[in-house]
Design a protein around this motif. Structure first.
Motif, PDB file in Angstrom:
ATOM      1  N   ALA A 149     -15.152 -13.511 -99.128  1.00 49.48           N
ATOM      2  CA  ALA A 149     -15.353 -12.812-100.408  1.00 49.48           C
ATOM      3  C   ALA A 149     -15.924 -11.414-100.164  1.00 49.48           C
ATOM      4  O   ALA A 149     -15.462 -10.428-100.751  1.00 49.48           O
ATOM      5  N   ALA A 150     -16.905 -11.334 -99.248  1.00 52.95           N
ATOM      6  CA  ALA A 150     -17.533 -10.032 -98.963  1.00 52.95           C
ATOM      7  C   ALA A 150     -16.528  -9.078 -98.327  1.00 52.95           C
ATOM      8  O   ALA A 150     -16.486  -7.887 -98.664  1.00 52.95           O
ATOM      9  N   LYS A 151     -15.698  -9.616 -97.404  1.00 57.56           N
ATOM     10  CA  LYS A 151     -14.663  -8.783 -96.768  1.00 57.56           C
ATOM     11  C   LYS A 151     -13.695  -8.284 -97.829  1.00 57.56           C
ATOM     12  O   LYS A 151     -13.265  -7.125 -97.809  1.00 57.56           O
ATOM     13  N   GLY A 152     -13.353  -9.155 -98.770  1.00 57.31           N
ATOM     14  CA  GLY A 152     -12.443  -8.797 -99.867  1.00 57.31           C
ATOM     15  C   GLY A 152     -12.995  -7.656-100.699  1.00 57.31           C
ATOM     16  O   GLY A 152     -12.242  -6.830-101.211  1.00 57.31           O
ATOM     17  N   ARG A 153     -14.301  -7.604-100.786  1.00 50.77           N
ATOM     18  CA  ARG A 153     -14.917  -6.527-101.575  1.00 50.77           C
ATOM     19  C   ARG A 153     -15.025  -5.227-100.782  1.00 50.77           C
ATOM     20  O   ARG A 153     -15.485  -4.213-101.284  1.00 50.77           O
ATOM     21  N   GLY A 154     -14.683  -5.304 -99.521  1.00 47.47           N
ATOM     22  CA  GLY A 154     -14.690  -4.096 -98.689  1.00 47.47           C
ATOM     23  C   GLY A 154     -16.027  -3.813 -98.026  1.00 47.47           C
ATOM     24  O   GLY A 154     -16.298  -2.669 -97.632  1.00 47.47           O
ATOM     25  N   VAL A 155     -16.859  -4.846 -97.874  1.00 50.67           N
ATOM     26  CA  VAL A 155     -18.158  -4.649 -97.194  1.00 50.67           C
ATOM     27  C   VAL A 155     -17.895  -4.388 -95.701  1.00 50.67           C
ATOM     28  O   VAL A 155     -17.034  -5.030 -95.094  1.00 50.67           O
ATOM     29  N   LYS A 156     -18.645  -3.428 -95.146  1.00 52.54           N
ATOM     30  CA  LYS A 156     -18.465  -3.067 -93.728  1.00 52.54           C
ATOM     31  C   LYS A 156     -18.791  -4.253 -92.818  1.00 52.54           C
ATOM     32  O   LYS A 156     -19.677  -5.037 -93.143  1.00 52.54           O
ATOM     33  N   LYS A 157     -18.112  -4.307 -91.656  1.00 52.58           N
ATOM     34  CA  LYS A 157     -18.344  -5.427 -90.745  1.00 52.58           C
ATOM     35  C   LYS A 157     -19.777  -5.451 -90.227  1.00 52.58           C
ATOM     36  O   LYS A 157     -20.367  -6.521 -90.057  1.00 52.58           O
ATOM     37  N   SER A 158     -20.319  -4.257 -89.957  1.00 52.87           N
ATOM     38  CA  SER A 158     -21.694  -4.211 -89.438  1.00 52.87           C
ATOM     39  C   SER A 158     -22.678  -4.758 -90.488  1.00 52.87           C
ATOM     40  O   SER A 158     -23.617  -5.494 -90.157  1.00 52.87           O
ATOM     41  N   VAL A 159     -22.442  -4.434 -91.751  1.00 55.94           N
ATOM     42  CA  VAL A 159     -23.320  -4.930 -92.826  1.00 55.94           C
ATOM     43  C   VAL A 159     -23.162  -6.442 -92.959  1.00 55.94           C
ATOM     44  O   VAL A 159     -24.145  -7.188 -93.098  1.00 55.94           O
ATOM     45  N   LEU A 160     -21.902  -6.876 -92.866  1.00 55.84           N
ATOM     46  CA  LEU A 160     -21.637  -8.325 -92.954  1.00 55.84           C
ATOM     47  C   LEU A 160     -22.391  -9.076 -91.858  1.00 55.84           C
ATOM     48  O   LEU A 160     -23.036 -10.100 -92.116  1.00 55.84           O
ATOM     49  N   LEU A 161     -22.315  -8.509 -90.644  1.00 51.39           N
ATOM     50  CA  LEU A 161     -22.929  -9.175 -89.493  1.00 51.39           C
ATOM     51  C   LEU A 161     -24.447  -9.261 -89.637  1.00 51.39           C
ATOM     52  O   LEU A 161     -25.044 -10.327 -89.432  1.00 51.39           O
TER      53      LEU A 161
END
Lengths: 308, 310
Positions: free
Chosen positions: A197-209
């Motif tokens: 869901a977060a990736k779908g919203r365009g959240v950066k990978k570094s922030v996701l991690l």
């Protein structure tokens, strides 16, 4: 939690009893001289065993933990050497956790050849003997000195540089272990719905991690800290031995009969300081238990905070 | 392997690998499938090759080593490499190459024998603990807890100190008696899963005794974790023996040992000026341990293809 603490306390008591029972095993030494060497042959003597144990228990009952070979209280001895080792362990733990997390982030964030090599190196290093790695690092540093690199003290425990050098050496293996654990835990989060869901919203990978995967994996990572600590304690002996760092592990080793130089008039191996061995081993066991309990408490706090 | 599908463990899934489409046509037996998977793993094959080289190098010593590894020569200490002494001599004038080759025998023997002792103790106690459960399981698990919490190297050092005059046999038995808890725990976990499987219930219903169920159904289905952990233990023990010898608590002189050879590197002159004296034993330890780890990884992947790391 109360049951866990009671279990830990029970195990701690059992461990200390086992240490005392092992340290005071009867060693009725008979010295034999053959050609150029004299050595001791230890024989079991149960009567002597009983006497030594009862003497030790009586001494503890009288409020003393015994004396070292120089007649100093074992507690004074412990305070001197253990404080050095505790500082070393503290700094090495911080370095290991920091480098381990950074390496895990790099390994998980990037998929290129550098990240793959970094991961392979991390896994491979755990299969190598720690003392050999430390010797190679020392040789490389000495070679750098000869090439004009600014010199600093590598040995002993009195200079800040030798202290930091020992801390870095001590953190090598635990940081690799910690990196592997953190990377595996971060990967296990991948594929979760919240990440999709977060990736779908365009959240950066570094922030996701950092903000999501690491935060969610934190309880599992904290649970691995006691194992990392065991790595650290095991490596501590080699680091103190190879860098002549006079810490608690070195002192334990000395109390076990380590002969540092052949110039000594009498071999050290026959001067085994049982009260010193018992107190230092109890110190290391207690450290292990404290880290275990701390890790459990931290896991509970983090888990509760996440749920709330 | 006998018995139907077994269960899984923390480390290795004991379930026989699910044959792939092509393999199903050829209908390999589970054992053949494991062997096929193992030899398809390049690192594992390289590991076998490296390990065999180390074994041949160490055990064919009398064929190409002229010097006695224990023979000292005070007139020829710290000699540089030459046609007579390929890796020079050490502080006692002993030939470094002879000590390197014979030292390998000691390391490999220690590794193999401890692995055997630990596997036997681990299988027996793990079987009893996992199969019977109850109070006997509790006792065995509390004892394993005690061993696992104790800083391992310190425990070994304490016992070796108390024993004095350690030789290869005493060292092997001592380490074997200290290292068993890991494999016991893993096997117990495997058995806890296995004992709830239908084929075990069937065997019980058919009147099989506990011993028969353990020997004919449990152990064959837990063979994966046993073998994989045995290889891990062997590698760990080779490192441990060299570490103990390195700090002077292992096999005493004049018996050659890779760890004792590395001890020479504690002298700054040798560390910086005579790499031929300490590099070769270090490299041999690394090669041996890495080859065993490659074999272990290959076996783990062969027994449980789902576990392979990407």
């Amino acid at each position: 939690m109360r049951i866990f603490l009671l279990q830990q306390l029970f195990l701690w008591v059992c461990m200390v009893v086992v240490v005392v029972l092992i340290a005071f095993l009867p060693r009725d030494l008979v010295f034999v001289s053959e050609e150029y060497e004299t050595y001791g042959i230890a024989t079991m003597n149960m009567q002597l065993y009983g006497e030594r144990l009862s003497e030790y228990v009586a001494m503890i009952g009288a409020g003393s933990l015994g004396e070292n070979r120089y007649g100093t209280s074992v507690l004074v001895d412990l305070h001197l050497y253990a404080s050095r080792s505790l500082q070393l362990i503290g700094i090495a733990s911080i370095i290991a956790i920091f480098i381990g997390t950074a390496k895990a982030y790099f390994d998980t964030r990037y998929k290129g050849i550098f990240a793959r090599s970094s991961r392979k190196i991390g896994q491979g290093m755990q299969a190598l003997p720690d003392f050999f790695i430390i010797i190679v690092v020392q040789m490389v540093v000495l070679w750098l000195f000869r090439q004009g690199f600014p010199q600093f003290s590598l040995y002993g425990n009195e200079d800040l540089s030798s202290f930091l050098f020992a801390a870095v050496l001590l953190s090598l293996f635990p940081s690799m272990y910690f990196a592997n654990i953190v990377a595996s835990t971060l990967e296990s989060e991948e594929g979760s719905f919240y990440l999709i869901a977060a990736k779908g919203r365009g959240v950066k990978k570094s922030v996701l991690l950092i903000k999501h995967q690491l935060a969610n994996a934190l309880p599992s990572i904290i649970q691995q800290i006691p194992i990392m600590f065991m790595y650290l304690l095991s490596n501590l002996l080699m680091v103190e031995f190879l860098t002549s760092f006079r810490g608690a592990m070195y002192r334990t080793y000395q109390a076990m009969g380590f002969q540092e130089t052949s110039l000594e008039s009498l071999p050290n191996q026959f001067y085994i300081e049982e009260p010193v061995i018992v107190v230092y081993l109890t110190f290391f066991i207690s450290l292990g238990f404290l880290v275990n309990i701390g890790s459990r408490v931290m896991t509970e706090i983090v888990t509760r905070r996440r749920l709330s | 392997m006998s018995g139907p599908s077994p269960g899984s463990t923390k480390q290795v899934n004991t379930e026989p690998p699910m044959p792939e489409a092509k393999e199903q046509k050829k209908s390999y037996s589970p054992t053949k499938l494991i062997v096929k998977r193992f030899f398809a793993n390049k690192l594992a094959v390289a590991g076998v090759f490296m390990f065999l080289l180390v074994v041949i190098f160490s055990f064919s010593a009398p064929l190409f080593v002229e010097h006695d590894p224990a023979q000292t020569n005070p007139l020829n200490t710290y000699a540089e490499p030459s046609a007579d002494h390929w890796l020079g001599t050490n502080s006692s004038g002993q030939d470094n190459f002879a000590r390197l080759v014979y030292g390998g025998q000691i390391s490999l023997q220690v590794g193999v024998f401890i692995m055997l002792i630990v596997s036997v103790i681990g299988v027996v106690l793990g079987s009893i603990s996992g199969y019977f459960g109850g109070w006997i399981d509790s006792i065995i698990m509390r004892v394993t807890d005690l061993f696992l919490i104790f800083p391992f190297l310190l425990l070994v050092l304490t016992v070796v100190t108390i024993l004095q005059n350690v030789n290869v046999a005493i060292l092997v038995i001592t380490l074997g008696l200290i290292v068993w808890p890991n494999i016991t725990r893993i096997l117990r976990g495997t058995y806890l899963t296995l004992r709830e499987r239908e084929f075990i219930y069937s065997a019980r219903a058919a009147g099989a005794t506990d011993l028969r169920i353990i020997m004919k159904h449990m152990i064959p289905n837990a063979i994966g974790p046993i073998i994989v952990n045995a290889t891990i233990i062997m590698a760990q023990m080779i490192i441990l023996e060299s570490a103990l010898s390195f700090i002077g608590f292992g096999i005493p002189a004049p018996t050659p040992s890779w760890g004792a050879m590395l001890n020479e590197a504690r002298s700054l002159n040798i560390l910086t000026g005579m790499p031929w004296a300490w590099m070769p034993p270090g490299i041999m330890i690394v090669i041996t341990v890495l080859s065993i780890n490659f074999i272990g990884d290959g076996l783990r992947d062969a027994f449980d293809p789902k576990s392979s790391r990407k």
